[in-house]
Structures are given as structure tokens and as C-alpha cells.
Scaffold this active site. Structure first.
Site, PDB file in Angstrom:
ATOM      1  N   ASP A   1      84.273  72.857 -11.633  1.00 26.03           N
ATOM      2  CA  ASP A   1      83.605  72.807 -10.401  1.00 26.03           C
ATOM      3  C   ASP A   1      83.910  73.796  -9.685  1.00 26.03           C
ATOM      4  OD1 ASP A   1      85.525  71.462  -9.265  1.00 26.03           O
ATOM      5  OD2 ASP A   1      84.679  69.846  -8.659  1.00 26.03           O
ATOM      6  N   HIS A   2      83.538  73.911  -8.191  1.00 26.29           N
ATOM      7  CA  HIS A   2      83.741  74.689  -7.527  1.00 26.29           C
ATOM      8  C   HIS A   2      85.441  74.627  -7.003  1.00 26.29           C
ATOM      9  CE1 HIS A   2      82.676  71.036  -5.675  1.00 26.29           C
ATOM     10  NE2 HIS A   2      83.377  71.119  -4.530  1.00 26.29           N
TER      11      HIS A   2
ATOM     12  N   CYS B   1      88.735  70.437 -12.141  1.00 26.51           N
ATOM     13  CA  CYS B   1      88.082  70.107 -10.894  1.00 26.51           C
ATOM     14  C   CYS B   1      89.092  69.909 -10.006  1.00 26.51           C
ATOM     15  CB  CYS B   1      87.045  68.883 -11.017  1.00 26.51           C
ATOM     16  SG  CYS B   1      87.923  67.414 -11.602  1.00 26.51           S
TER      17      CYS B   1
ATOM     18  N   THR C   1      90.582  67.378  -9.008  1.00 25.27           N
ATOM     19  CA  THR C   1      91.716  66.498  -9.614  1.00 25.27           C
ATOM     20  C   THR C   1      91.852  66.496 -10.976  1.00 25.27           C
ATOM     21  OG1 THR C   1      90.334  64.603  -9.814  1.00 25.27           O
ATOM     22  CG2 THR C   1      91.713  64.695  -7.659  1.00 25.27           C
TER      23      THR C   1
ATOM     24  N   HIS D   1      99.787  63.581 -30.505  1.00 23.04           N
ATOM     25  CA  HIS D   1      99.258  62.215 -30.746  1.00 23.04           C
ATOM     26  C   HIS D   1      97.955  61.751 -30.653  1.00 23.04           C
ATOM     27  CE1 HIS D   1     103.726  60.260 -29.612  1.00 23.04           C
ATOM     28  NE2 HIS D   1     103.519  61.500 -30.444  1.00 23.04           N
TER      29      HIS D   1
ATOM     30  N   ARG E   1     100.527  58.557 -38.419  1.00 18.94           N
ATOM     31  CA  ARG E   1     100.337  57.035 -37.831  1.00 18.94           C
ATOM     32  C   ARG E   1      99.268  57.375 -36.808  1.00 18.94           C
ATOM     33  NH1 ARG E   1     104.563  59.178 -35.017  1.00 18.94           N
ATOM     34  NH2 ARG E   1     104.874  58.677 -32.745  1.00 18.94           N
ATOM     35  N   HIS E   2      98.954  58.606 -36.210  1.00 20.61           N
ATOM     36  CA  HIS E   2      98.052  58.623 -35.046  1.00 20.61           C
ATOM     37  C   HIS E   2      96.636  58.653 -35.738  1.00 20.61           C
ATOM     38  CE1 HIS E   2     101.546  59.214 -32.723  1.00 20.61           C
ATOM     39  NE2 HIS E   2     101.908  60.219 -33.525  1.00 20.61           N
TER      40      HIS E   2
HETATM   41  C1  RB5 Z   1      85.404  68.042  -5.314  1.00 22.29           C
HETATM   42  O1  RB5 Z   1      85.359  67.857  -3.824  1.00 22.29           O
HETATM   43  C2  RB5 Z   1      86.264  66.968  -5.931  1.00 22.29           C
HETATM   44  O2  RB5 Z   1      85.684  65.777  -5.861  1.00 22.29           O
HETATM   45  C3  RB5 Z   1      86.073  67.382  -7.615  1.00 22.29           C
HETATM   46  O3  RB5 Z   1      86.602  68.349  -7.820  1.00 22.29           O
HETATM   47  C4  RB5 Z   1      86.750  66.435  -8.532  1.00 22.29           C
HETATM   48  O4  RB5 Z   1      88.157  66.200  -7.879  1.00 22.29           O
HETATM   49  C5  RB5 Z   1      86.286  65.178  -8.815  1.00 22.29           C
HETATM   50  O5  RB5 Z   1      86.959  64.389  -9.608  1.00 22.29           O
END
Ligand code: RB5
Length: 144
Positions: free
Chosen positions: A11-12, A68, A70, A101, A135-136
Site C-alpha cells: 500500500d502507500h 504495508c 505494519t 517450518h 515433521r512439518h
Molecule cells: C495505513 O495507514 C496503514 O493502516 C496500513 O499501511 C497498515 O499498517 C495496515 O495494517
């Protein structure tokens, strides 16, 4: 190693890291399939997680990188496609174990949470590490 391209999507919030990792992949000798986004203009991460799922499901790529802010939202989205085993990694140990794994086929990164050198190292480890099988196998099969 697969001759298919490595697919990348973000994403951005992940756009700048995606561009950096595209260059790194090319330096490592990989073809790249860029599924977008193409700027820092605000977009919705599910659209790009779903695009990664479709790319793997249709055989356009066998490995992918999704980014993204996070890494969480886009990995949730990508993992809704049964062809995807996306692993959110914050360090190289996680990237190695995701391959050994879980036979993860998509590396998910959080651009706001990992530095660029950590991200590049995670990518290298992810692409260089083989699935251990054994095993995996039973556990990975249950994911399908
Ligand atoms: C965008 O602001 C943010 O919410 C997105 O990039 C991401 O972290 C969502 O999980």
C-alpha cells in the site's frame, strides 16, 4: 531456483520500501512482478494483498513480498487466498523459520516498523532458505 518473477505489492505506507526491495531483488538477479501500488497516494491495503493472492493462485509467481505500514493488514488480506502462506517477519530468524517450518511463500514486512537493512536481510534469508519438510509436512498440509 524458480525462474518465475518474485511478486511485490504494497500500500502507500509500503511504497518506498517496495521500490527499494525491487532494486535489491534485481541486484540479486530476480525478475520482479510489481502488483502496485505505484505512489505514496493513499490506497487500501486489502486490494494489494488480494492481488498477491491472485498472482500466486494463477501461477504468475511462486514467491512474493507484501508491505504495508505494519505488515499486518496486507498479510491478513493475502492469507485469505488459500494459495498464500504469508509470514509477517520482523527479523531474519523469523524469515528463516517461516521458510523452514511453514513453507511460507510470501514475506510480509511492516515498513513503519523495520529498517531498510533489516528488510533487505529478511528478504535475502527468505529467498535463500529451503523448506525442511519432514515433521512439518502434515502441519503445512492442514493449512490448505
Ligand atoms: C495505513 O495507514 C496503514 O493502516 C496500513 O499501511 C497498515 O499498517 C495496515 O495494517
Amino acid at each position: 531456483m524458480s525462474t518465475l518473477p518474485v511478486a511485490v505489492a504494497s500500500d502507500h505506507a509500503g511504497f518506498e520500501l517496495k521500490e527499494l526491495l525491487k532494486s535489491h531483488l534485481q541486484e540479486l538477479g530476480h525478475e520482479v512482478l510489481d502488483l502496485g501500488t505505484n505512489s505514496t497516494a493513499s490506497v487500501d491495503y486489502p486490494d494489494f494483498g488480494f492481488a498477491m493472492g491472485e498472482a500466486l493462485d494463477s501461477g504468475l509467481a511462486e514467491r512474493g513480498v507484501i508491505i504495508c505500514g505494519t505488515g499486518i493488514g496486507i498479510s491478513i488480506a493475502a492469507n485469505r487466498n488459500g494459495a498464500v502462506r504469508a509470514a509477517l517477519c520482523y527479523n531474519t530468524t523469523a524469515a528463516r523459520l517461516a521458510r523452514q517450518h511453514n513453507n511460507a511463500n510470501v514475506l510480509a514486512l511492516g515498513a513503519r516498523l523495520v529498517g531498510t537493512e533489516v528488510a533487505k536481510d529478511c528478504l535475502e534469508v527468505f529467498l535463500a532458505t529451503a523448506y525442511e519438510g519432514g515433521r512439518h509436512d502434515r502441519r503445512v498440509a492442514k493449512l490448505s
